[in-house]
Motif scaffolding. Structure first.
Motif, mmCIF file in Angstrom:
data_model
loop_
_atom_site.group_PDB
_atom_site.id
_atom_site.type_symbol
_atom_site.label_atom_id
_atom_site.label_comp_id
_atom_site.label_asym_id
_atom_site.label_seq_id
_atom_site.Cartn_x
_atom_site.Cartn_y
_atom_site.Cartn_z
ATOM 1 N N ILE A 66 -6.921 -0.511 -4.207
ATOM 2 C CA ILE A 66 -5.732 -1.133 -4.054
ATOM 3 C C ILE A 66 -6.072 -0.847 -2.496
ATOM 4 O O ILE A 66 -5.880 -1.349 -1.638
ATOM 5 C CB ILE A 66 -5.689 -2.332 -4.910
ATOM 6 C CG1 ILE A 66 -6.408 -2.724 -5.558
ATOM 7 C CG2 ILE A 66 -4.551 -2.965 -4.298
ATOM 8 C CD1 ILE A 66 -5.662 -3.728 -6.817
ATOM 9 N N SER A 67 -4.858 -0.106 -3.141
ATOM 10 C CA SER A 67 -4.191 0.257 -1.371
ATOM 11 C C SER A 67 -5.269 0.821 -0.391
ATOM 12 O O SER A 67 -4.879 0.982 0.507
ATOM 13 C CB SER A 67 -3.442 1.780 -1.912
ATOM 14 O OG SER A 67 -2.505 2.653 -0.786
ATOM 15 N N SER A 80 0.828 -1.612 -0.197
ATOM 16 C CA SER A 80 -0.394 -0.068 0.078
ATOM 17 C C SER A 80 0.891 1.453 0.103
ATOM 18 O O SER A 80 0.361 2.118 -0.624
ATOM 19 C CB SER A 80 -1.361 -0.161 1.131
ATOM 20 O OG SER A 80 -1.539 1.116 1.850
ATOM 21 N N VAL A 87 -5.370 1.133 -8.886
ATOM 22 C CA VAL A 87 -4.283 0.802 -7.751
ATOM 23 C C VAL A 87 -4.692 0.781 -6.789
ATOM 24 O O VAL A 87 -3.961 0.883 -5.008
ATOM 25 C CB VAL A 87 -3.288 1.089 -8.534
ATOM 26 C CG1 VAL A 87 -1.656 0.387 -7.706
ATOM 27 C CG2 VAL A 87 -3.083 -0.264 -10.393
ATOM 28 N N GLN A 88 -4.692 2.537 -6.466
ATOM 29 C CA GLN A 88 -5.136 3.061 -5.525
ATOM 30 C C GLN A 88 -5.978 2.515 -4.941
ATOM 31 O O GLN A 88 -6.075 2.886 -3.402
ATOM 32 C CB GLN A 88 -5.571 5.227 -5.908
ATOM 33 C CG GLN A 88 -4.922 6.218 -4.747
ATOM 34 C CD GLN A 88 -3.804 5.758 -4.189
ATOM 35 O OE1 GLN A 88 -3.256 5.836 -4.454
ATOM 36 N NE2 GLN A 88 -3.877 5.342 -2.951
ATOM 37 N N ILE A 134 2.550 1.613 -3.160
ATOM 38 C CA ILE A 134 1.427 2.546 -3.697
ATOM 39 C C ILE A 134 0.982 3.322 -4.006
ATOM 40 O O ILE A 134 0.924 4.555 -5.000
ATOM 41 C CB ILE A 134 0.189 1.803 -4.495
ATOM 42 C CG1 ILE A 134 0.212 0.076 -4.864
ATOM 43 C CG2 ILE A 134 -0.822 2.577 -4.830
ATOM 44 C CD1 ILE A 134 -1.461 -1.053 -4.843
ATOM 45 N N ALA A 163 -7.128 2.375 -14.342
ATOM 46 C CA ALA A 163 -6.078 1.629 -13.792
ATOM 47 C C ALA A 163 -5.249 2.249 -12.842
ATOM 48 O O ALA A 163 -5.180 1.722 -11.455
ATOM 49 C CB ALA A 163 -5.124 1.107 -15.070
ATOM 50 N N LEU A 164 -4.480 3.363 -12.489
ATOM 51 C CA LEU A 164 -3.967 3.952 -11.516
ATOM 52 C C LEU A 164 -5.012 3.906 -10.418
ATOM 53 O O LEU A 164 -4.608 4.239 -9.323
ATOM 54 C CB LEU A 164 -3.592 5.827 -12.059
ATOM 55 C CG LEU A 164 -2.321 5.539 -12.822
ATOM 56 C CD1 LEU A 164 -2.336 6.869 -13.503
ATOM 57 C CD2 LEU A 164 -1.636 5.074 -12.087
ATOM 58 N N ASN A 170 1.555 6.946 -6.247
ATOM 59 C CA ASN A 170 0.385 7.952 -6.596
ATOM 60 C C ASN A 170 0.752 9.249 -6.789
ATOM 61 O O ASN A 170 0.234 9.895 -6.982
ATOM 62 C CB ASN A 170 -0.614 7.340 -6.417
ATOM 63 C CG ASN A 170 -1.411 6.186 -7.229
ATOM 64 O OD1 ASN A 170 -1.556 6.728 -9.297
ATOM 65 N ND2 ASN A 170 -2.114 5.507 -6.917
#
Length: 184
Positions: free
Chosen positions: A166-167, A15, A163-164, A18, A159-160, A22
Protein backbone atom coordinates in the motif's frame (compact mmCIF):
# COMPACT_ATOMS: atom_id res chain seq x y z
CA UNK A 1 -8.33 8.28 -9.07
CA UNK A 2 -6.80 10.41 -6.39
CA UNK A 3 -5.26 13.57 -7.82
CA UNK A 4 -5.91 16.31 -5.24
CA UNK A 5 -2.48 17.46 -3.95
CA UNK A 6 -3.75 17.67 -0.36
CA UNK A 7 -5.03 14.09 -0.44
CA UNK A 8 -1.79 12.85 -2.01
CA UNK A 9 0.17 14.76 0.66
CA UNK A 10 -1.84 13.01 3.40
CA UNK A 11 -1.42 9.64 1.71
CA UNK A 12 2.33 10.23 1.48
CA UNK A 13 2.38 10.86 5.26
CA UNK A 14 0.71 7.48 5.74
CA UNK A 15 3.23 5.95 3.34
CA UNK A 16 6.14 7.40 5.33
CA UNK A 17 4.68 5.99 8.56
CA UNK A 18 4.38 2.54 6.98
CA UNK A 19 7.94 2.85 5.68
CA UNK A 20 9.25 3.80 9.13
CA UNK A 21 7.46 0.83 10.71
CA UNK A 22 8.80 -1.67 8.18
CA UNK A 23 12.25 -0.10 8.43
CA UNK A 24 12.25 -0.83 12.17
CA UNK A 25 11.07 -4.41 11.57
CA UNK A 26 13.75 -4.79 8.89
CA UNK A 27 16.55 -3.51 11.10
CA UNK A 28 15.52 -5.85 13.91
CA UNK A 29 15.45 -8.65 11.36
CA UNK A 30 18.99 -7.81 10.28
CA UNK A 31 20.14 -8.59 13.83
CA UNK A 32 18.38 -11.93 13.65
CA UNK A 33 20.90 -12.91 10.97
CA UNK A 34 23.60 -12.77 13.64
CA UNK A 35 21.47 -14.90 15.97
CA UNK A 36 20.98 -17.41 13.16
CA UNK A 37 24.71 -17.56 12.43
CA UNK A 38 25.53 -17.91 16.13
CA UNK A 39 23.08 -20.81 16.45
CA UNK A 40 24.56 -22.41 13.34
CA UNK A 41 28.11 -22.09 14.65
CA UNK A 42 27.08 -23.49 18.03
CA UNK A 43 25.30 -26.42 16.37
CA UNK A 44 28.35 -27.32 14.28
CA UNK A 45 30.98 -26.74 16.97
CA UNK A 46 28.81 -28.42 19.59
CA UNK A 47 28.39 -31.50 17.43
CA UNK A 48 32.13 -32.00 16.88
CA UNK A 49 33.33 -30.93 20.32
CA UNK A 50 30.56 -32.97 21.91
CA UNK A 51 31.64 -36.03 19.94
CA UNK A 52 35.23 -35.50 21.06
CA UNK A 53 34.35 -35.25 24.75
CA UNK A 54 31.49 -37.73 24.69
CA UNK A 55 28.88 -35.17 25.73
CA UNK A 56 25.97 -33.79 23.65
CA UNK A 57 26.40 -30.02 23.35
CA UNK A 58 23.60 -29.40 20.88
CA UNK A 59 19.97 -30.46 20.60
CA UNK A 60 17.04 -30.67 18.23
CA UNK A 61 15.64 -27.51 19.79
CA UNK A 62 18.82 -25.59 18.93
CA UNK A 63 18.80 -26.94 15.37
CA UNK A 64 15.12 -26.09 14.96
CA UNK A 65 15.79 -22.71 16.58
CA UNK A 66 18.26 -21.99 13.80
CA UNK A 67 15.62 -22.92 11.21
CA UNK A 68 13.01 -20.77 12.93
CA UNK A 69 15.30 -17.76 13.02
CA UNK A 70 16.02 -18.30 9.31
CA UNK A 71 12.24 -18.38 8.74
CA UNK A 72 11.90 -15.08 10.62
CA UNK A 73 14.68 -13.46 8.57
CA UNK A 74 13.03 -14.58 5.34
CA UNK A 75 9.45 -13.78 6.35
CA UNK A 76 10.02 -10.48 8.16
CA UNK A 77 12.59 -9.31 5.62
CA UNK A 78 10.12 -9.42 2.71
CA UNK A 79 8.41 -6.08 3.43
CA UNK A 80 11.76 -4.42 4.20
CA UNK A 81 13.12 -5.72 0.90
CA UNK A 82 10.08 -4.36 -0.96
CA UNK A 83 10.51 -0.99 0.75
CA UNK A 84 14.09 -0.82 -0.54
CA UNK A 85 13.04 -1.99 -4.05
CA UNK A 86 15.36 -5.00 -3.84
CA UNK A 87 13.02 -7.79 -4.93
CA UNK A 88 14.02 -9.70 -8.05
CA UNK A 89 12.71 -8.11 -11.22
CA UNK A 90 13.14 -8.99 -14.88
CA UNK A 91 14.64 -5.80 -16.27
CA UNK A 92 14.38 -6.54 -19.99
CA UNK A 93 12.11 -3.53 -20.55
CA UNK A 94 11.88 -1.95 -17.11
CA UNK A 95 15.46 -0.66 -17.01
CA UNK A 96 14.86 1.45 -20.14
CA UNK A 97 11.62 3.06 -18.97
CA UNK A 98 11.38 6.56 -17.51
CA UNK A 99 10.46 6.98 -13.85
CA UNK A 100 6.75 7.60 -14.54
CA UNK A 101 6.42 4.45 -16.64
CA UNK A 102 8.28 2.46 -13.98
CA UNK A 103 5.98 3.89 -11.32
CA UNK A 104 2.91 2.89 -13.36
CA UNK A 105 4.28 -0.63 -13.92
CA UNK A 106 5.06 -0.99 -10.20
CA UNK A 107 1.61 0.39 -9.31
CA UNK A 108 -0.17 -2.10 -11.57
CA UNK A 109 2.06 -4.97 -10.48
CA UNK A 110 1.27 -4.25 -6.85
CA UNK A 111 -2.48 -4.08 -7.47
CA UNK A 112 -2.76 -7.10 -9.76
CA UNK A 113 -0.03 -9.39 -8.47
CA UNK A 114 1.52 -8.52 -5.09
CA UNK A 115 -1.58 -7.75 -3.03
CA UNK A 116 -3.76 -10.54 -4.50
CA UNK A 117 -0.93 -13.06 -3.99
CA UNK A 118 -0.50 -11.96 -0.35
CA UNK A 119 -4.24 -12.18 0.29
CA UNK A 120 -4.33 -15.68 -1.21
CA UNK A 121 -1.41 -16.85 0.93
CA UNK A 122 -3.11 -15.54 4.07
CA UNK A 123 -6.45 -17.05 3.05
CA UNK A 124 -5.08 -20.50 2.24
CA UNK A 125 -2.74 -20.69 5.22
CA UNK A 126 -5.27 -19.41 7.77
CA UNK A 127 -6.94 -22.78 8.44
CA UNK A 128 -3.65 -24.62 8.85
CA UNK A 129 -2.36 -22.00 11.25
CA UNK A 130 -5.57 -21.98 13.32
CA UNK A 131 -5.44 -25.78 13.49
CA UNK A 132 -1.81 -25.58 14.58
CA UNK A 133 -2.81 -23.23 17.43
CA UNK A 134 -5.78 -25.39 18.45
CA UNK A 135 -3.62 -28.50 18.71
CA UNK A 136 -0.59 -26.58 20.03
CA UNK A 137 1.43 -28.27 17.30
CA UNK A 138 4.95 -29.28 18.29
CA UNK A 139 7.75 -30.69 16.20
CA UNK A 140 7.70 -34.50 16.11
CA UNK A 141 11.44 -34.59 16.82
CA UNK A 142 12.51 -35.24 20.43
CA UNK A 143 13.05 -31.91 22.15
CA UNK A 144 11.55 -30.06 19.17
CA UNK A 145 9.97 -26.63 19.35
CA UNK A 146 6.36 -25.53 19.12
CA UNK A 147 5.37 -24.93 15.50
CA UNK A 148 2.28 -22.73 15.90
CA UNK A 149 4.18 -19.49 16.69
CA UNK A 150 6.43 -19.75 13.64
CA UNK A 151 3.49 -20.68 11.42
CA UNK A 152 1.73 -17.53 12.62
CA UNK A 153 4.60 -15.52 11.17
CA UNK A 154 3.36 -16.47 7.70
CA UNK A 155 0.28 -14.32 8.25
CA UNK A 156 2.29 -11.55 9.92
CA UNK A 157 4.80 -11.53 7.06
CA UNK A 158 2.23 -11.32 4.28
CA UNK A 159 0.21 -8.71 6.20
CA UNK A 160 3.38 -6.59 6.46
CA UNK A 161 3.95 -7.13 2.75
CA UNK A 162 0.40 -5.94 1.98
CA UNK A 163 0.87 -2.84 4.14
CA UNK A 164 4.21 -2.08 2.47
CA UNK A 165 2.54 -2.70 -0.89
CA UNK A 166 0.00 0.00 0.00
CA UNK A 167 2.87 2.36 0.79
CA UNK A 168 4.44 1.56 -2.58
CA UNK A 169 1.09 2.14 -4.31
CA UNK A 170 0.88 5.59 -2.76
CA UNK A 171 4.45 6.53 -3.72
CA UNK A 172 4.15 5.16 -7.25
CA UNK A 173 0.85 6.96 -7.83
CA UNK A 174 2.40 10.21 -6.55
CA UNK A 175 5.36 9.76 -8.92
CA UNK A 176 3.06 8.96 -11.83
CA UNK A 177 0.94 12.04 -11.12
CA UNK A 178 4.01 14.26 -10.74
CA UNK A 179 3.61 14.93 -7.01
CA UNK A 180 6.78 13.08 -6.03
CA UNK A 181 10.07 13.21 -7.90
CA UNK A 182 11.71 10.03 -6.63
CA UNK A 183 10.82 7.17 -4.34
CA UNK A 184 11.38 8.09 -0.74
Amino acid sequence: MVSDPLIIHRLLKISRAIDRFNEIIGRITLWLVLVMVALGVWNVVGRYVGKAIGQSLTSNSLIEGQWYVFDLVFLLGAAYTLKHDEHVRVDVFYSRWNRKTKALADFLGTIFFLIPFCVLVIYFSWGTIVESWITREVSPDPGGLARYPIKTMIIVSFALLIVQGISELIKNWAIFRGHLQERE
